[in-house]
Design a protein around this motif. Sequence first.
Motif: not given
Length: 106
Positions: A60-74
Amino acid sequence: MAAIPTAIRALMKSTVTLKVCTTSDAYGAKTLGAANTVRARIDYNTVRVLSQSGETVDSTTQVYCEDVTGFTPEGEITLPDGSKPKIIGVRRLSWPNGATHLEIAL
C-alpha cells in the motif's frame, strides 16, 4: 559513491528513519543499529510486489530513498507520521552514474 541525480533528489521531499538489523538471536529478537535519517519520496499507491518469501502481495506504500548500506526487510523504517510499518521487501536500484537508492515496499 556517486550522488543521486539532482532532479530525482528534488522529488524526495520527506524524510524517513532507517535502522539496519545487525543481528537476531535464537528467539528471533532483532538488534537494530543506529538510526539513519534520509531523504525520501513516499508513494501511497497499492501495487503488487514480490515478497521476500516469493509470494505476490499488495503493497500500500512504497518509499524511494537514499541508500543505507546493509538495509534489509529485517530492518525498521519510521515514516514522517511516526508509524513503523512492516517491510514487505527492499530493492536496491542503481542509476547510470553509479548512484544507488532503495525502493522499500510496505
